[in-house]
Every structure is written in C-alpha cells, then in structure tokens.
Design a protein around this motif. Structure first.
Motif, PDB file in Angstrom:
ATOM      1  N   LEU A   1      36.516  -0.805 119.979  1.00 37.95           N
ATOM      2  CA  LEU A   1      35.235  -1.174 120.579  1.00 37.95           C
ATOM      3  C   LEU A   1      34.731  -0.070 121.504  1.00 37.95           C
ATOM      4  CD1 LEU A   1      33.111  -3.361 120.665  1.00 37.95           C
ATOM      5  CD2 LEU A   1      34.321  -4.408 122.591  1.00 37.95           C
ATOM      6  N   GLY A   2      35.654   0.555 122.239  1.00 38.28           N
ATOM      7  CA  GLY A   2      35.264   1.656 123.106  1.00 38.28           C
ATOM      8  C   GLY A   2      34.736   2.843 122.326  1.00 38.28           C
ATOM      9  N   VAL A   3      35.414   3.178 121.221  1.00 39.16           N
ATOM     10  CA  VAL A   3      34.965   4.280 120.362  1.00 39.16           C
ATOM     11  C   VAL A   3      33.596   3.954 119.775  1.00 39.16           C
ATOM     12  CG1 VAL A   3      35.444   5.541 118.234  1.00 39.16           C
ATOM     13  CG2 VAL A   3      37.301   5.034 119.822  1.00 39.16           C
ATOM     14  N   SER A   4      33.416   2.709 119.352  1.00 39.50           N
ATOM     15  CA  SER A   4      32.131   2.296 118.783  1.00 39.50           C
ATOM     16  C   SER A   4      31.010   2.387 119.811  1.00 39.50           C
ATOM     17  CB  SER A   4      32.227   0.864 118.247  1.00 39.50           C
ATOM     18  OG  SER A   4      33.192   0.767 117.224  1.00 39.50           O
ATOM     19  N   ALA A   5      31.312   2.014 121.051  1.00 42.00           N
ATOM     20  CA  ALA A   5      30.308   2.090 122.107  1.00 42.00           C
ATOM     21  C   ALA A   5      29.875   3.534 122.346  1.00 42.00           C
ATOM     22  CB  ALA A   5      30.853   1.474 123.395  1.00 42.00           C
ATOM     23  N   ILE A   6      30.850   4.450 122.387  1.00 48.02           N
ATOM     24  CA  ILE A   6      30.517   5.866 122.570  1.00 48.02           C
ATOM     25  C   ILE A   6      29.676   6.370 121.399  1.00 48.02           C
ATOM     26  CG2 ILE A   6      31.463   8.203 122.623  1.00 48.02           C
ATOM     27  CD1 ILE A   6      33.797   7.166 124.229  1.00 48.02           C
ATOM     28  N   ALA A   7      30.088   6.041 120.174  1.00 42.84           N
ATOM     29  CA  ALA A   7      29.356   6.502 118.993  1.00 42.84           C
ATOM     30  C   ALA A   7      27.925   5.975 118.994  1.00 42.84           C
ATOM     31  CB  ALA A   7      30.087   6.056 117.727  1.00 42.84           C
ATOM     32  N   ALA A   8      27.748   4.706 119.348  1.00 36.71           N
ATOM     33  CA  ALA A   8      26.414   4.109 119.347  1.00 36.71           C
ATOM     34  C   ALA A   8      25.512   4.777 120.384  1.00 36.71           C
ATOM     35  CB  ALA A   8      26.516   2.611 119.619  1.00 36.71           C
ATOM     36  N   VAL A   9      26.042   4.985 121.585  1.00 35.07           N
ATOM     37  CA  VAL A   9      25.250   5.591 122.648  1.00 35.07           C
ATOM     38  C   VAL A   9      24.876   7.036 122.306  1.00 35.07           C
ATOM     39  CG1 VAL A   9      25.419   6.506 124.998  1.00 35.07           C
ATOM     40  CG2 VAL A   9      25.953   4.108 124.551  1.00 35.07           C
ATOM     41  N   LEU A  10      25.834   7.795 121.799  1.00 34.59           N
ATOM     42  CA  LEU A  10      25.552   9.195 121.450  1.00 34.59           C
ATOM     43  C   LEU A  10      24.554   9.283 120.296  1.00 34.59           C
ATOM     44  CD1 LEU A  10      29.043  10.914 121.766  1.00 34.59           C
ATOM     45  CD2 LEU A  10      27.172  10.833 123.417  1.00 34.59           C
ATOM     46  N   LEU A  11      24.626   8.355 119.363  1.00 35.64           N
ATOM     47  CA  LEU A  11      23.675   8.334 118.248  1.00 35.64           C
ATOM     48  C   LEU A  11      22.257   8.072 118.759  1.00 35.64           C
ATOM     49  CD1 LEU A  11      23.267   8.432 115.181  1.00 35.64           C
ATOM     50  CD2 LEU A  11      23.697   5.971 115.115  1.00 35.64           C
ATOM     51  N   VAL A  12      22.112   7.095 119.642  1.00 35.10           N
ATOM     52  CA  VAL A  12      20.801   6.802 120.225  1.00 35.10           C
ATOM     53  C   VAL A  12      20.300   7.992 121.040  1.00 35.10           C
ATOM     54  CG1 VAL A  12      19.588   5.358 121.908  1.00 35.10           C
ATOM     55  CG2 VAL A  12      21.123   4.302 120.236  1.00 35.10           C
ATOM     56  N   ASP A  13      21.187   8.573 121.842  1.00 36.13           N
ATOM     57  CA  ASP A  13      20.796   9.725 122.656  1.00 36.13           C
ATOM     58  C   ASP A  13      20.288  10.871 121.787  1.00 36.13           C
ATOM     59  OD1 ASP A  13      21.582   8.349 124.882  1.00 36.13           O
ATOM     60  OD2 ASP A  13      23.377   9.525 125.282  1.00 36.13           O
ATOM     61  N   ALA A  14      21.026  11.193 120.737  1.00 41.11           N
ATOM     62  CA  ALA A  14      20.651  12.314 119.878  1.00 41.11           C
ATOM     63  C   ALA A  14      19.321  12.055 119.174  1.00 41.11           C
ATOM     64  CB  ALA A  14      21.753  12.591 118.852  1.00 41.11           C
TER      65      ALA A  14
END
Length: 263
Positions: free
Chosen positions: A116-129
């Motif tokens: 879940l932590g990895v998914s949260a990081i991936a989701a946030v970085l995807l939105v940021d990019a």
C-alpha cells in the motif's frame, strides 16, 4: 531565546527538516518547532522557485514537457531527501493495516515498505508528473512554485491546534498542535494570492477571475485532503507523527498541482 533568535532557529529547523540543507538549528523546543512549521510554506516557495527555474532552463534546452516533468519530480525528491515520500508510504501502510493504534504505529516506524505504501508513492508521483507536464507545456513556471508552496502548507495545517501527537516523542510530539489557526488561515489566504498572481502571469491566461478561482480551489482542495488525512490519523493513531506530516505534504502537493494544471 529572545528577540530574533527563536525566529532564526525556527527557520533553520524548517530548512533542515524540509530540505536537503544540513543546517544546525541549535536548541530545539516546541516554540522552535512551532516557528519551523509556520515557516514551511515559505520554504516550499523556495523549493518551488528552484523547480520553476529548472523547468525554464530544461525547456530552453529543448526538453519536451513530459521528460522535463519527470526530471522535476526526481529533483524535488532529491531536494527533500525523499523524506516526505517515505512518510507517505509509512502512513498509508499504517492506515491500511487495520490493527490497533500501537501496532499501527509500530508498522509506521518499521523500515520496511508494504504494497500500500509503494502504491501510494506511485500514485502521487504519477499525478505529480502528469500535472507538471501540463504546467511545463503552458510555461506556467510560477504556478509550479505556487503548487509546491501549497504542498508545504499541508504540513502547517497538520500542526494546527488542537491536533495531538500520536507518540510522546519524535517530531510529531515536538510540533503537533503548535501552530495557531489564525496563522494557518493567513498562510492559506497568502497561498491563494500567490497562486492567483502566478496564474495571472502565466502565458495564455483566460478570463480575469479564473486564475484566482483556480488558486482558491487548489488551496481549498489541498487543505481538505490534509484535514481528512489528519482526522483519520487522529482517529486511528490518536494523533500525528513526523511521517503523517510527510504524507500531508505529498498529498497537498499532488492535489495543488492537479488543480493548478487545469486549463
């Protein structure tokens, strides 16, 4: 400490906590912690200005918006030592554990990162990019700076009175409940002004009031997301920790970037 000393100590603590700068804040107490958290949006504005300058330079060299946005995401992680991303992962791992508060806090403190932590990081970085790519394509340099500053406003909001700490020690215990609500409101108004001004100066600005409305929505949505996170953390853990502050920062930044990148 009297006079200017606590103010400068608070600024040094804010810089060494929120950036890669290895400054020595000196003696640290709750007053210093309160000032450090109150300085967070200003530190965010400085970080955002660095990202905006980098975006301007990279596009001047001919880099396309999406690769430029990817570089900016990496640069922001480097400038903050990745601490906020680590806090985001730890917080979501703990929230998703559905265990008692003490066990959830132990999960948060563990060096391991769950799915879940990895998914949260991936989701946030995807939105940021994605959002940064849109802002770079529009040459919205100042909007990038404004969004990063709004992200650090999320830290200030998490430290508002009367939010309690989840542990008797650590960064959360030092800064939880230290920032007056009036200070949070003042920074929120300031962020709307900065975002509106940045939108007004962006190339291709549309009808006169749209950028101010967009800036207000960005701050409102980011603040709402942070307050929901803080409320859930207080309900689950009994308060906030340093990891929760990092999660609030990343969440607010992503929401602000998304809102300000809308055409």
């Amino acid at each position: 400490m009297t006079g200017r000393r606590p103010v400068s100590a608070g600024l040094r603590l804010s810089l060494t906590t929120l950036t890669v700068l290895p400054l020595r804040p000196g003696p640290v107490d709750r007053r210093t912690g309160a000032l450090a958290m109150a300085w967070a949006p200003a530190v965010g504005l400085a970080l955002g200005a660095a990202l905006a300058a980098a975006a301007w330079g990279l596009t001047g060299l001919g880099l396309a918006p999406l690769p430029c946005a990817a570089v900016l995401v990496v640069l922001l992680a480097l400038l903050t030592r990745g601490l906020h991303l680590d806090g985001l992962a730890d917080t979501f791992d703990a929230l998703g554990s559905y265990t008692a508060a003490d066990r959830a806090l132990a999960i948060m403190k563990s060096p391991e990162t769950g799915p879940l932590g990895v998914s949260a990081i991936a989701a946030v970085l995807l939105v940021d990019a994605a959002a940064l790519s849109a802002l770079v394509a529009r040459h919205g340099w100042l909007l990038i700076a404004a969004a990063v500053a709004v992200g650090r406003l999320g830290i200030t909001l998490c430290c508002a009175r009367p939010v309690p700490p989840a542990r008797p020690d650590g960064l959360g215990a030092l800064v939880a409940g230290t920032v007056p609500l009036a200070g949070c409101a003042a920074w929120a108004v300031g962020m709307v002004a900065i975002g509106g001004f940045a939108g007004q100066l962006a190339p291709g600005s549309d009808w006169p009031w749209s950028h101010w409305i967009r800036a207000g929505l960005a701050v409102l949505l980011a603040a709402g997301a942070v307050l929901l996170l803080a409320r859930q953390c207080v309900r689950r853990f009994g308060g906030i920790t340093g990891d929760v502050l990092g999660a609030a920062c990343e969440l607010a930044t992503a929401v602000a970037l998304l809102a300000l990148s809308t055409a």
